[in-house]
Design a protein around this motif. Sequence first.
Motif, PDB file in Angstrom:
ATOM      1  N   GLU A 183     -12.062-145.574  -2.500  1.00 32.98           N
ATOM      2  CA  GLU A 183     -10.851-146.399  -2.430  1.00 32.98           C
ATOM      3  C   GLU A 183     -11.179-147.894  -2.470  1.00 32.98           C
ATOM      4  O   GLU A 183     -10.375-148.692  -2.964  1.00 32.98           O
ATOM      5  N   LEU A 184     -12.347-148.277  -1.969  1.00 30.37           N
ATOM      6  CA  LEU A 184     -12.770-149.670  -2.133  1.00 30.37           C
ATOM      7  C   LEU A 184     -12.999-149.979  -3.608  1.00 30.37           C
ATOM      8  O   LEU A 184     -12.729-151.097  -4.072  1.00 30.37           O
ATOM      9  N   GLY A 185     -13.495-148.985  -4.361  1.00 30.99           N
ATOM     10  CA  GLY A 185     -13.695-149.172  -5.796  1.00 30.99           C
ATOM     11  C   GLY A 185     -12.389-149.297  -6.556  1.00 30.99           C
ATOM     12  O   GLY A 185     -12.314-150.008  -7.562  1.00 30.99           O
ATOM     13  N   THR A 186     -11.334-148.612  -6.079  1.00 34.88           N
ATOM     14  CA  THR A 186     -10.022-148.706  -6.734  1.00 34.88           C
ATOM     15  C   THR A 186      -9.178-149.841  -6.185  1.00 34.88           C
ATOM     16  O   THR A 186      -8.184-150.231  -6.797  1.00 34.88           O
ATOM     17  N   GLY A 187      -9.537-150.362  -4.981  1.00 35.28           N
ATOM     18  CA  GLY A 187      -8.799-151.477  -4.387  1.00 35.28           C
ATOM     19  C   GLY A 187      -7.532-151.074  -3.658  1.00 35.28           C
ATOM     20  O   GLY A 187      -6.656-151.921  -3.419  1.00 35.28           O
ATOM     21  N   ASN A 188      -7.419-149.800  -3.259  1.00 32.55           N
ATOM     22  CA  ASN A 188      -6.223-149.316  -2.561  1.00 32.55           C
ATOM     23  C   ASN A 188      -6.397-149.505  -1.049  1.00 32.55           C
ATOM     24  O   ASN A 188      -6.924-148.635  -0.359  1.00 32.55           O
ATOM     25  N   THR A 189      -5.940-150.658  -0.527  1.00 35.72           N
ATOM     26  CA  THR A 189      -6.142-150.996   0.892  1.00 35.72           C
ATOM     27  C   THR A 189      -5.339-150.086   1.819  1.00 35.72           C
ATOM     28  O   THR A 189      -5.822-149.684   2.893  1.00 35.72           O
ATOM     29  N   LYS A 190      -4.121-149.766   1.432  1.00 34.07           N
ATOM     30  CA  LYS A 190      -3.264-148.935   2.280  1.00 34.07           C
ATOM     31  C   LYS A 190      -3.880-147.557   2.491  1.00 34.07           C
ATOM     32  O   LYS A 190      -3.922-147.038   3.616  1.00 34.07           O
ATOM     33  N   LYS A 191      -4.365-146.962   1.421  1.00 28.69           N
ATOM     34  CA  LYS A 191      -4.959-145.636   1.545  1.00 28.69           C
ATOM     35  C   LYS A 191      -6.253-145.699   2.344  1.00 28.69           C
ATOM     36  O   LYS A 191      -6.603-144.754   3.048  1.00 28.69           O
TER      37      LYS A 191
END
Length: 515
Positions: free
Chosen positions: A75-83
Amino acid sequence: MAEQSTNKRIAKNAAALYFRMIVTMLVGLYTSRVILQALGVEDYGIYNVVGGFVSMFSLISGSLQGAVGRFMTYELGTGNTKKLKNIFSTSFYVMMGLSVLIVIITETLGLWYLYNRMVVPAERLQAAFWCFQFSVVSFVLSLLSTPYSSSIISHERMSVYAYMSIFDAVLRLVICYAVMVSSIDRLVFYACLLFGAGVLNQFIYWIYCRRKFTECHMSFVFDKDLFKQMFGFAGWNFIGSSAAVLRTQGANLLLNAFGGPAVNAANGIANSVCTVVSSFVNNFTQAFNPQITKQYAAGEYESLMKLLIYGSKYSYYLMFILALPVIFNAHYILHLWLGIVPEHTVTFTRWIFVFLLAESISRPIITAKNANGHIRNYQIVVGGILLLMLPISYVGLKMGMPVTFVAFVNALTAIMAIFARMYMLRGDFPCWSTRIYYKEVFMNVIIVSVVASIAPGLSYNLLPEGLINFIFTSTFAVISSCMSVFYVGCSKVERELIIHKSRQAINTFKSKFVR
């Protein structure tokens, strides 16, 4: 530019982790010798097998720990902070529930095994009981800290480990001194102090994560869909985790059953030596593992293939340069280091190094496969191969094979697993080629190893055992392995890059420190 930035980040993290390793290595070598002398061979073996038995329950938790790290980094690689926040909170609640389950199992099944099946002298059963209790609580605390430690690794804040190593080293030196001068039961006191040091270290990590990472703040969130994804990943990863734990801790129990605490002490010392040396490679792989997952998440497959080849090759090279002198001179080094060397320690040490060399090749592939997330068939095949170690070892010991047969089988199954991992990575990303990986990595390291072993092998066999043999064999081992890696293992482009970077480092050193 992006690739250059990534390489700089990997180099910076590797440097920080190597600093951590040097501190840990020096302290670990000193304290292992002192603790062995302070406790004695029997008590040292008891602590090794009791602590190992508790660690065996990590086969339940290890799969979930791997899932937490993989999902956070992805998720850090995709940039999804909420998830990312949901992953942290959900994983913490899962670890809480798992901790309760493990306490119930260890305090029932674990105690029964301690009193009825474990080979411990009757007069040391009470001490073994308290070692067991401290080990259980320490293990539970490490479970609860998993989401926090996963956050540090996912964010690539490797310098935190370097700073903490200095603090941890001081604690271990204090513990070492306290055990030496203690007038109470040293085995129990040692376990108690290690527990206290672990609590303090985990508390500091907890404070750091809460201050630095926004996702590390507990919220009343339990994402059922996310839990199903994580549990599905962890369910198949359970096979791999089981194999990893059982081949070490299960082997410890086998050695205890067939050889007693003295053999556990020999195996424990061999593992201590190899842990120190393998920390060189662990620091290198830990520095680029997050990048493997992030590059897969971003779809940068060509860069990922290069990273896997370079990561596997140079992980092996680093391990080999350190391992070759120790493999040849294990007997002399252990006597020089410990004074008291339990029987079988030398053979255990040599075979464990072979195992570590095989594992060093596999680590980048394991990370890439976990990044993909499709691990069912992979875990069944590879985990099944690794789990063969226990039944084969048991049958061999029952047939009268020496206890060192366990270490040989451990190394053999690790080599078999390399081929299975290469095959199982097919189709996971467009640029993967088993043929190229086999040629560029596996055949490469085999040739390098054979060429590098000729000179130290001749020195070891022709010179009489002693200081002169040790000096010449170690010198030949280091020089020949470095030359073999440079001239045989590296391509022309890689050699030119190494020379360029070396010159840059020398010039930087001269400009800062030489007038």
